[in-house]
Design an enzyme around this catalytic site. Structure first.
Site, short mmCIF file in Angstrom:
data_model
loop_
_atom_site.label_atom_id
_atom_site.label_comp_id
_atom_site.label_asym_id
_atom_site.label_seq_id
_atom_site.Cartn_x
_atom_site.Cartn_y
_atom_site.Cartn_z
N HIS A 58 82.90 -50.52 32.44
CA HIS A 58 82.82 -51.71 33.30
C HIS A 58 82.69 -51.28 34.77
O HIS A 58 81.90 -51.83 35.53
CB HIS A 58 84.09 -52.56 33.18
CG HIS A 58 84.18 -53.39 31.94
ND1 HIS A 58 83.27 -54.36 31.62
CD2 HIS A 58 85.11 -53.41 30.94
CE1 HIS A 58 83.63 -54.94 30.47
NE2 HIS A 58 84.74 -54.38 30.04
N GLU A 103 80.36 -56.53 28.85
CA GLU A 103 80.98 -55.93 27.67
C GLU A 103 80.00 -54.96 26.99
O GLU A 103 80.43 -53.99 26.37
CB GLU A 103 81.40 -57.06 26.72
CG GLU A 103 82.58 -56.76 25.86
CD GLU A 103 83.84 -56.35 26.63
OE1 GLU A 103 84.66 -55.65 26.03
OE2 GLU A 103 84.00 -56.71 27.81
N HIS A 160 86.18 -47.14 27.94
CA HIS A 160 85.74 -48.54 27.95
C HIS A 160 85.80 -49.12 29.38
O HIS A 160 84.80 -49.62 29.91
CB HIS A 160 86.63 -49.37 27.01
CG HIS A 160 86.30 -50.83 26.97
ND1 HIS A 160 85.58 -51.40 25.95
CD2 HIS A 160 86.60 -51.84 27.83
CE1 HIS A 160 85.44 -52.70 26.18
NE2 HIS A 160 86.06 -53.00 27.32
N GLU A 161 86.96 -49.01 29.99
CA GLU A 161 87.13 -49.63 31.32
C GLU A 161 86.26 -48.96 32.38
O GLU A 161 85.71 -49.63 33.25
CB GLU A 161 88.60 -49.62 31.74
CG GLU A 161 89.54 -50.44 30.83
CD GLU A 161 89.15 -51.90 30.64
OE1 GLU A 161 88.49 -52.47 31.53
OE2 GLU A 161 89.49 -52.46 29.58
ZN ZN Z 1 85.85 -54.93 28.31
#
Ligand code: ZN
Length: 500
Positions: free
Chosen positions: A269, A295, A265-266
């Site tokens: 980003h 997101e 997830h990170e």
């Molecule tokens: Zn996030």
């Protein structure tokens, strides 16, 4: 536009980004490695820098200059676009500046006092002790917005503050479709034969998890030349420019998948920021991407890549090798099913992919009710529990697992939650477009993560916010925001998984 005015703009931008960089690095340092005893000293100096930054960012002379720049046809497109966006941000500041200073200070004090009250109320499962201060925050919020003298509805203004262009009309339609189609789907998965995922929650020594993480970071090509991973209580991603992106993760000794998916997830980003055209570094065109769009990229990586069979066809042998006793007998098939299990739960941050948007739908309904006056603060807890019952078929026995679980409202953040659900919907729309052009499974299976990142760079990332979300969707997916892809994805995935 005079040469010297352009120069003035560039100098302003450089100063602003210098402060941004300093504050970002101080923030990262504080969250990761900074020794405790220096906190008071650091916090005082950081407050000085914050004040300076705020002063530069809201300079009225610059606001006037930016307004002239955005109308100047002789400037190149990027410069004009940057000026237009910067003017919007300065306008944002004007939303703060239009508030009488003593009132603004009082609001800051109110929030500062609310945090410990919220924390204590959460510890004691006592919503009633938080309700009065929440009531004050809502009243203060309404007052603050009244100074803008906008004719727009107050909650619409809040939604637009977090996700430019959004309002209740669009979100109503979105959440209506979600609840209409996902609530029955969730009910069916509850009645279906349950999938065993207990093997994910055995003892997984952190050392072994860290050894696997090295392989994983290589697989997602989070390269040390531009990225660095640390550990924190709450994982996050931060950056200074395309060439310097930091992420964090958190290891749980009794959960093998948490750190992995939070890392995917990170780094999603981080990849986004890394691939914004470096010519935008230090300008608002790199910094102003909406939270929904950001997101969308992290969730695309986490859910649409990280939970996929082909992702694990490549990575599972290495994980098994790290944990032969725990996973040696668990087939790839069982593992992939296990990491995609869905079951209604009470805490948003621990929710699975299917039930997550319903947690957001609850908050959206609540916030609407708060600001149109249909749900009095005294009845919020009841309304919260009723909505959980309606959407997920469960309700909290304690306020800590119910209405007091998130800090957002105690922080005065209303209108932010919906962007979490929006991100997932954008992600599915991008994925549908991507899969028409590249073989995503083949890329994942063969360890070519860059094939997917390259597609995202070309179609989403490199623009930064030189285009609006709507324009990016049009270019990448060929149409406006359309939640149908998200719904179809969830329906297909969970019908297959639970043999519905
Ligand atoms: Zn996030």
């Amino acid at each position: 536009m005079k040469e010297e005015e352009l120069k003035q703009f560039e100098t302003w931008q450089m100063r602003l980004s210098a402060y941004q960089m300093a504050l970002a690095l101080i923030g990262i340092d504080k969250e990761t490695v900074a020794p405790e005893d220096g906190t008071a000293y650091r916090d005082e100096r950081t407050a000085v820098l914050d004040g300076e930054y705020y002063r530069i960012a809201s300079d009225p002379a610059i606001y006037a200059l930016l307004k002239r720049m955005k109308e100047d046809e002789t400037l190149d497109h990027d410069t004009r676009r940057a000026a237009a966006l910067a003017a919007l941000y300065v306008k944002d500041m004007s939303h703060t500046l239009c508030v009488p200073q003593d009132e603004y200070v009082a609001y800051g004090r109110l929030l500062a006092s609310a945090y410990p009250i919220w924390r204590k109320a959460k510890q004691h499962n006592d919503y009633a002790s938080f309700a009065p201060v929440l009531k004050d925050i809502i009243a203060a919020k309404k007052k603050l917005y009244s100074y803008r003298q906008s004719c727009e509805d107050i909650y619409d203004q809040m939604l637009d503050d977090y996700e430019p262009g959004m309002n209740r009309r669009i979100y109503d339609d979105f959440f209506e479709k979600l609840t209409e189609r996902l609530v029955p789907l969730i009910q069916k998965t509850v009645r279906a034969e349950q999938i065993d995922d207990s093997f994910l929650y055995q003892n997984y020594p952190v050392e072994g998890q860290k050894a696997f993480m090295k392989d994983l970071l290589q697989y997602v090509q989070f390269d040390p030349s531009w990225g660095y991973q640390n550990e924190t209580e709450h994982p996050f991603t931060s950056w200074t420019c395309a060439g310097d992106c930091r992420t964090t993760t958190k290891y749980l000794p009794d959960n093998v998948i948490s750190a992995i998916l939070s890392t995917v997830h990170e780094t999603g980003h981080a990849w986004y920021r890394h691939q914004i055209d470096p010519k935008y570094d230090g300008t608002i065109l790199a910094e102003g991407v909406s939270s929904g769009m950001h997101e969308s990229q992290s969730r695309l990586c986490e859910n649409l890549l990280g939970r996929r069979r082909s992702f694990w066809e490549y990575n599972y042998p290495a994980l098994q090798k790290q944990f032969p006793a725990q996973l040696g007998d668990v087939s790839l098939e069982r593992f992939v099913k296990g990491i995609n299990v869905t079951r209604p739960s009470l805490v948003r941050t621990e929710a699975d992919e299917l039930t997550y948007p319903m947690h957001i739908a609850v908050r959206y309904e609540m916030e609407k009710g708060i600001f149109n006056g249909s749900i009095p603060v005294e009845h919020l807890e009841e309304a919260w529990n009723d909505l959980y019952e309606k959407y997920l078929g469960i309700h909290a026995e304690t306020a800590a697992e119910g209405i007091l679980q998130d800090v957002h409202w105690a922080d005065g953040d209303f209108g932010y939650f919906p962007t979490y659900a929006l991100g997932s919907a954008y992600a599915s729309q991008f994925m549908a477009a991507m899969e028409k052009q590249i073989d995503v499974d083949e890329a994942l299976r063969s360890g070519h993560y860059e094939t997917i990142m390259t597609w995202l760079r070309e179609h989403v990332h490199h623009y930064g916010c030189s285009l609006t979300n709507e324009e990016i969707l049009q270019k990448a997916a060929g149409e406006s925001f359309n939640p149908a892809y998200y719904l179809q994805y969830l329906e297909e995935k969970y019908s297959r998984l639970y043999q519905l």
